[in-house]
Design an enzyme around this catalytic site. Structure first.
Site, PDB file in Angstrom:
ATOM      1  N   LYS A 152       2.422 -14.099 -18.167  1.00  0.00           N
ATOM      2  CA  LYS A 152       3.406 -13.024 -17.988  1.00  0.00           C
ATOM      3  C   LYS A 152       4.314 -13.479 -16.859  1.00  0.00           C
ATOM      4  O   LYS A 152       3.919 -13.509 -15.689  1.00  0.00           O
ATOM      5  CB  LYS A 152       2.705 -11.701 -17.626  1.00  0.00           C
ATOM      6  CG  LYS A 152       3.675 -10.585 -17.316  1.00  0.00           C
ATOM      7  CD  LYS A 152       2.986  -9.345 -16.780  1.00  0.00           C
ATOM      8  CE  LYS A 152       4.004  -8.425 -16.135  1.00  0.00           C
ATOM      9  NZ  LYS A 152       3.395  -7.233 -15.531  1.00  0.00           N
ATOM     10  N   GLY A 171       6.307   0.372 -10.703  1.00  0.00           N
ATOM     11  CA  GLY A 171       5.645   1.349  -9.846  1.00  0.00           C
ATOM     12  C   GLY A 171       6.397   2.647  -9.630  1.00  0.00           C
ATOM     13  O   GLY A 171       5.956   3.493  -8.855  1.00  0.00           O
ATOM     14  N   ALA A 191       6.316  -1.902 -17.301  1.00  0.00           N
ATOM     15  CA  ALA A 191       6.658  -1.375 -15.978  1.00  0.00           C
ATOM     16  C   ALA A 191       7.482  -0.088 -16.029  1.00  0.00           C
ATOM     17  O   ALA A 191       8.286   0.123 -16.934  1.00  0.00           O
ATOM     18  CB  ALA A 191       7.417  -2.397 -15.138  1.00  0.00           C
ATOM     19  N   GLY A 192       7.226   0.733 -15.035  1.00  0.00           N
ATOM     20  CA  GLY A 192       8.032   1.926 -14.808  1.00  0.00           C
ATOM     21  C   GLY A 192       7.546   3.181 -15.505  1.00  0.00           C
ATOM     22  O   GLY A 192       8.117   4.242 -15.322  1.00  0.00           O
ATOM     23  N   ASN A 216       0.200  -0.216 -15.318  1.00  0.00           N
ATOM     24  CA  ASN A 216      -0.866  -0.309 -14.327  1.00  0.00           C
ATOM     25  C   ASN A 216      -0.867   0.918 -13.411  1.00  0.00           C
ATOM     26  O   ASN A 216      -1.797   1.723 -13.403  1.00  0.00           O
ATOM     27  CB  ASN A 216      -0.695  -1.597 -13.508  1.00  0.00           C
ATOM     28  CG  ASN A 216      -1.899  -1.938 -12.648  1.00  0.00           C
ATOM     29  OD1 ASN A 216      -2.112  -3.095 -12.329  1.00  0.00           O
ATOM     30  ND2 ASN A 216      -2.711  -0.985 -12.268  1.00  0.00           N
ATOM     31  N   SER A 217       0.236   1.089 -12.666  1.00  0.00           N
ATOM     32  CA  SER A 217       0.275   2.143 -11.646  1.00  0.00           C
ATOM     33  C   SER A 217       0.044   3.523 -12.233  1.00  0.00           C
ATOM     34  O   SER A 217      -0.592   4.372 -11.591  1.00  0.00           O
ATOM     35  CB  SER A 217       1.629   2.133 -10.930  1.00  0.00           C
ATOM     36  OG  SER A 217       1.911   0.861 -10.411  1.00  0.00           O
TER      37      SER A 217
END
Lengths: 64, 263
Positions: free
Chosen positions: B100, B161, B188-189, B210-211
């Site tokens: 990645k 994040g 992401a996001g 993830n976050s």
């Protein structure tokens, strides 16, 4: 000779990367880079160190 | 109805369309439980200086115990050389040619550097890597990456994040429309399961996050919620949504309506 190991200025008597990795007590798994260039483990013994070299020894960590 | 196909990443197929990160969990145990609850089959990992963090060796054993496919990243790299070197180190440690590719261009919003990303991608593809580039939602950039040989692209939903969701659905939809044969993963996001559902409804093949899970009050419950959202979004995409209209259309039949306009 003086080298930088994982960002820390260090004095070492190791003459090659394999000896340095052993001296530093590296734990598997890890990979090594010399002066910003990846060095395969199979080539560590034949990779000689010189004064001022910068070595990075990296291990797995969490990632997103 | 559209044809159902499994997620395809460089010829390897997966049932789950949720790729999960391994960072930021309150504890290793919760990370394991959340990964399990997500039913993900792919987990992201990274490399850092040995002994710089306490988890290192134990962390890697936990990841191996999950039995999941590992996707290493080059998070935090700011130059082509850094990213290429870290990718090669990942290949040796994790014994995978997947990477990645993250190459940050702006420190403030962690926006990928599109120019450097193209250069690093080309180098790594020529070196035999299967590159999954983390990129902005720019159609031409995505087309250039695919032209280099990328079979998978990972445009952002929003900056890493932030949890803001899909900030530019038009751009993402256009990329999907113009690149029907490329595996597209929103990376992401994302903040809540409806964001993931929206991406899958649009035809994106998967999401990586993830976050949103690790930072939830209960990461395990949220991981399960994202799993269901991704499944719902994919099912909706396969089912094909009704055409949107600008004016109301009654759903109950008007034929036989009593008292019809009698006044």
């Amino acid at each position: 000779m003086k080298i930088t190991f994982n960002g820390q200025l260090t004095e070492t008597s190791s003459q090659d990367l394999q000896a340095l990795v052993t001296e530093m007590g590296a734990k598997e798994p890890f990979a090594v880079a010399l002066n910003g260039t990846f060095v395969p483990r199979t080539q560590c013994s034949s990779t000689h160190l010189t004064d001022g070299d910068s070595i990075e020894l990296l291990s797995p960590i969490q990632g997103g | 109805m559209r044809e159902e196909k499994p997620l395809n990443i460089y010829g390897q197929t997966f049932e789950s369309r949720l790729l999960i990160g391994s960072a930021l969990y309150p504890s290793p145990h919760i990370m394991q439980e959340a990964i399990c609850a997500s039913q993900s089959q792919i987990v992201t990992v990274s490399l850092r200086r040995q002994n710089s963090v306490s988890a290192g060796e134990d962390f890697w054993q936990l990841i191996k115990d999950t039995g999941l496919t590992v996707l290493p990243n080059t998070a935090g790299c700011h130059s082509v050389k850094e990213a290429v070197t870290l990718a090669k180190m990942c290949k040796e440690v994790f014994a995978t040619d997947w990477i990645k590719l993250e190459l940050i261009g702006d420190e403030y919003n962690l926006q990928p550097d599109p120019v450097a990303l193209l250069e690093a991608t080309e180098i790594l593809l020529q070196d035999g890597f299967k590159v999954l580039p983390y990129c902005t939602d720019d159609l031409v950039l995505c087309q250039r990456l695919a032209a280099l040989g990328c079979e998978v692209l990972m445009p952002w939903g929003a900056p890493i994040g932030t949890g803001k969701g899909l900030l530019n659905p038009y751009n993402l939809a256009m990329i999907r429309q113009r690149m029907p044969d490329t595996t597209l993963i929103v990376d992401a996001g994302l903040g809540v399961p409806s964001h993931a559902c929206q991406a899958l409804e649009m035809g994106y093949d998967a999401v990586l996050l993830n976050s949103a899970i690790a930072g939830a009050g209960c990461p395990v419950k949220m991981a399960s919620a994202f799993n269901h959202a991704v499944q719902a979004g994919r099912a909706a995409y396969i089912a094909q949504a009704m055409p949107e209209k600008d004016v109301a259309a009654p759903s109950t039949p008007t034929m036989g309506m009593p008292f019809w306009h009698q006044n």
